[in-house]
Design a protein around this motif. Structure first.
Motif, PDB file in Angstrom:
ATOM      1  N   VAL A   1      49.653  79.010  24.847  1.00  0.00           N
ATOM      2  CA  VAL A   1      49.258  78.523  26.176  1.00  0.00           C
ATOM      3  C   VAL A   1      50.520  79.105  27.206  1.00  0.00           C
ATOM      4  N   VAL A   2      50.410  79.752  28.085  1.00  0.00           N
ATOM      5  CA  VAL A   2      51.502  80.479  28.809  1.00  0.00           C
ATOM      6  C   VAL A   2      51.395  80.017  30.368  1.00  0.00           C
ATOM      7  N   ASP A   3      52.439  80.483  30.780  1.00  0.00           N
ATOM      8  CA  ASP A   3      52.450  80.158  32.427  1.00  0.00           C
ATOM      9  C   ASP A   3      52.825  78.721  32.668  1.00  0.00           C
ATOM     10  N   PHE A   4      53.890  78.165  32.524  1.00  0.00           N
ATOM     11  CA  PHE A   4      54.101  76.888  32.866  1.00  0.00           C
ATOM     12  C   PHE A   4      54.980  76.560  34.058  1.00  0.00           C
ATOM     13  N   GLU A   5      54.634  77.666  35.042  1.00  0.00           N
ATOM     14  CA  GLU A   5      55.287  77.575  36.341  1.00  0.00           C
ATOM     15  C   GLU A   5      54.846  76.395  37.206  1.00  0.00           C
ATOM     16  N   THR A   6      53.514  75.956  37.105  1.00  0.00           N
ATOM     17  CA  THR A   6      52.945  75.091  37.799  1.00  0.00           C
ATOM     18  C   THR A   6      53.064  73.574  37.245  1.00  0.00           C
ATOM     19  N   THR A   7      53.916  73.332  36.197  1.00  0.00           N
ATOM     20  CA  THR A   7      54.039  72.071  35.541  1.00  0.00           C
ATOM     21  C   THR A   7      54.465  71.132  36.582  1.00  0.00           C
ATOM     22  N   SER A   8      53.581  69.895  36.521  1.00  0.00           N
ATOM     23  CA  SER A   8      53.866  68.801  37.613  1.00  0.00           C
ATOM     24  C   SER A   8      53.284  67.469  37.207  1.00  0.00           C
ATOM     25  N   ALA A   9      53.143  66.642  38.195  1.00  0.00           N
ATOM     26  CA  ALA A   9      52.909  65.136  37.805  1.00  0.00           C
ATOM     27  C   ALA A   9      51.372  65.059  38.469  1.00  0.00           C
ATOM     28  N   ALA A  10      50.335  64.666  37.556  1.00  0.00           N
ATOM     29  CA  ALA A  10      49.166  64.638  38.179  1.00  0.00           C
ATOM     30  C   ALA A  10      48.333  63.581  36.965  1.00  0.00           C
ATOM     31  N   GLU A  11      47.160  63.358  37.325  1.00  0.00           N
ATOM     32  CA  GLU A  11      46.217  62.485  36.429  1.00  0.00           C
ATOM     33  C   GLU A  11      45.986  63.450  35.306  1.00  0.00           C
ATOM     34  N   PRO A  12      45.548  63.049  34.109  1.00  0.00           N
ATOM     35  CA  PRO A  12      44.969  63.842  33.197  1.00  0.00           C
ATOM     36  C   PRO A  12      43.926  64.725  33.607  1.00  0.00           C
ATOM     37  N   GLU A  13      42.814  64.158  34.201  1.00  0.00           N
ATOM     38  CA  GLU A  13      41.836  65.201  34.563  1.00  0.00           C
ATOM     39  C   GLU A  13      42.045  66.339  35.392  1.00  0.00           C
ATOM     40  N   TYR A  14      43.347  66.288  36.005  1.00  0.00           N
ATOM     41  CA  TYR A  14      43.626  67.292  36.808  1.00  0.00           C
ATOM     42  C   TYR A  14      43.982  68.597  36.027  1.00  0.00           C
ATOM     43  N   ASP A  15      44.216  68.463  34.654  1.00  0.00           N
ATOM     44  CA  ASP A  15      44.505  69.480  33.768  1.00  0.00           C
ATOM     45  C   ASP A  15      43.243  70.263  33.189  1.00  0.00           C
ATOM     46  N   LEU A  16      42.059  69.534  33.521  1.00  0.00           N
ATOM     47  CA  LEU A  16      40.840  70.187  32.838  1.00  0.00           C
ATOM     48  C   LEU A  16      39.829  70.792  33.983  1.00  0.00           C
ATOM     49  N   ARG A  17      40.534  70.958  35.201  1.00  0.00           N
ATOM     50  CA  ARG A  17      39.725  71.177  36.128  1.00  0.00           C
ATOM     51  C   ARG A  17      39.068  72.691  36.004  1.00  0.00           C
ATOM     52  N   ALA A  18      39.632  73.389  35.214  1.00  0.00           N
ATOM     53  CA  ALA A  18      39.429  74.792  35.179  1.00  0.00           C
ATOM     54  C   ALA A  18      38.424  75.068  33.979  1.00  0.00           C
ATOM     55  N   PHE A  19      38.260  74.171  33.247  1.00  0.00           N
ATOM     56  CA  PHE A  19      37.387  74.060  31.962  1.00  0.00           C
ATOM     57  C   PHE A  19      35.905  74.228  32.155  1.00  0.00           C
ATOM     58  N   PRO A  20      35.614  73.723  33.337  1.00  0.00           N
ATOM     59  CA  PRO A  20      33.880  73.832  33.646  1.00  0.00           C
ATOM     60  C   PRO A  20      33.255  75.063  33.863  1.00  0.00           C
ATOM     61  N   SER A  21      34.366  76.136  34.231  1.00  0.00           N
ATOM     62  CA  SER A  21      34.051  77.590  34.456  1.00  0.00           C
ATOM     63  C   SER A  21      34.190  78.565  33.540  1.00  0.00           C
ATOM     64  N   THR A  22      34.819  77.933  32.025  1.00  0.00           N
ATOM     65  CA  THR A  22      34.626  78.611  30.954  1.00  0.00           C
ATOM     66  C   THR A  22      33.531  78.527  30.262  1.00  0.00           C
ATOM     67  N   GLY A  23      32.675  79.676  30.564  1.00  0.00           N
ATOM     68  CA  GLY A  23      31.341  79.626  30.023  1.00  0.00           C
ATOM     69  C   GLY A  23      30.317  78.966  30.740  1.00  0.00           C
ATOM     70  N   PRO A  24      29.070  79.490  30.455  1.00  0.00           N
ATOM     71  CA  PRO A  24      27.994  78.943  31.523  1.00  0.00           C
ATOM     72  C   PRO A  24      27.434  77.410  30.994  1.00  0.00           C
ATOM     73  N   ASP A  25      27.948  76.903  29.912  1.00  0.00           N
ATOM     74  CA  ASP A  25      27.091  75.873  29.383  1.00  0.00           C
ATOM     75  C   ASP A  25      27.942  74.591  29.682  1.00  0.00           C
ATOM     76  N   CYS A  26      29.309  74.592  29.810  1.00  0.00           N
ATOM     77  CA  CYS A  26      30.103  73.568  29.964  1.00  0.00           C
ATOM     78  C   CYS A  26      30.463  72.930  28.567  1.00  0.00           C
ATOM     79  N   GLU A  27      30.096  73.513  27.478  1.00  0.00           N
ATOM     80  CA  GLU A  27      30.197  73.058  25.990  1.00  0.00           C
ATOM     81  C   GLU A  27      31.638  72.830  25.768  1.00  0.00           C
ATOM     82  N   LEU A  28      32.439  73.707  25.913  1.00  0.00           N
ATOM     83  CA  LEU A  28      33.804  73.594  25.860  1.00  0.00           C
ATOM     84  C   LEU A  28      34.508  72.406  26.372  1.00  0.00           C
ATOM     85  N   LEU A  29      34.298  72.200  27.844  1.00  0.00           N
ATOM     86  CA  LEU A  29      34.783  71.063  28.217  1.00  0.00           C
ATOM     87  C   LEU A  29      34.296  69.589  27.781  1.00  0.00           C
TER      88      LEU A  29
END
Length: 296
Positions: free
Chosen positions: A202-230
């Motif tokens: 996993v790369v690019d830790f420039e935006t490491t910050s404090a937020a709720e855990p769900e914030y870190d998964l916000r890009a997952f729905p766009s990974t593949g058309p079926d949301c199965e990875l999410l």
């Protein structure tokens, strides 16, 4: 090119005479984003910045990587904040976007959950804050009010009405704040390196910050058309740490981030990352909400 080589002569002189390949920086005129990663020879990657805001982000990443102890981190070969330079070892692999159709979703979700559980552990945040001080909040995105006011010119009228409904729903879902953890902050597919079915980095830790855990998964729905990875990642995450994740909150953050990206790129005349149209992106959001059976 010369700037990269000069910095290497100071920070990692043994690498300074290797061939350097610097990608095109089209669309990076905004000072905050004036940074890039250059290939140094065949084994190393050098990350550099050409503006004060970008240099601060890179210096933050250097501090975070120095303090972190979680799986799937890049190997830091050399780093400096004067000049600001980060050199990591290159590993073979591809972006998640390039392999998502061929990987086993459950196996991939298990690996991503392992990374996220370790990253979100309170001890991880404590270690980083001992080194760097209090973590910042995530980068401010366009508000839902700004999205409603400005997005209409880029999408169909019926889609704009749908966006307005979505935004009201997201405001309601996120109205009550949740406890924060240390988050990567930008965990999309291009910030993951996969070697076949195996997560390497996993790369690019420039935006490491404090937020709720769900914030870190916000890009997952766009990974593949079926949301199965999410869904696989959230299930493994909950099993590993016993902490429940809210799909509603993940999708509310996903909506805000997707529409923010769509809006600023459209207004700046920069193509969307997949070079499709704003209307196609809205159609994708509709499909994801339907697939997960959540939303307004």
């Amino acid at each position: 090119m010369d700037t990269v080589r000069d910095a290497l002569r100071v920070v990692a002189p043994g690498l300074a005479e290797l061939p350097i390949t610097l990608p095109d920086l089209v669309g990076r005129d905004e000072p905050l984003w004036m940074a890039s990663s250059a290939a140094v020879g065949e084994e190393f990657v050098a990350k550099v910045a050409w503006s004060a805001p970008a240099a601060r982000r890179l210096a933050h990443e250097i501090g975070v990587l120095t303090a972190l102890s979680v799986p799937f981190l890049p190997e830091v070969v050399a780093s400096s904040t004067e000049p600001v330079l980060l050199v990591t070892r290159r590993v073979p692999g591809k972006s998640l976007f390039a392999v998502v159709d061929s990987v086993d979703r459950d196996h991939a979700g298990r690996q991503l959950a392992r990374f996220l559980v370790a990253l979100h552990d309170p001890s991880t945040r404590a270690a980083v804050e001992r080194a760097l001080g209090p973590l910042p909040a995530p980068r401010v995105e366009a508000s839902t009010a700004e999205i409603r006011a400005r997005l209409g010119r880029w999408v169909r009228p019926d889609q704009h009405a749908t966006v307005t409904t979505w935004c009201a729903w997201a405001d309601e879902v996120l109205a009550e704040p949740r406890p924060s953890v240390l988050v990567h902050g930008d965990l999309h597919g291009d910030n993951q390196v996969w070697d076949g079915n195996r997560l390497s980095l996993v790369v690019d830790f420039e935006t490491t910050s404090a937020a709720e855990p769900e914030y870190d998964l916000r890009a997952f729905p766009s990974t593949g058309p079926d949301c199965e990875l999410l869904t696989a990642t959230t299930q493994h995450y909950e099993h590993l740490c016993g902490r429940s994740l809210s799909l509603d909150r993940i999708m509310a953050w996903h909506l805000r981030t997707t529409l923010d990206d769509l809006l600023w790129r459209s207004e700046a005349g920069i193509p969307l990352p997949d070079h499709r149209s704003p209307t196609a992106w809205i159609n994708d959001l509709t499909t994801r909400f339907a697939k997960l059976q959540i939303g307004p």
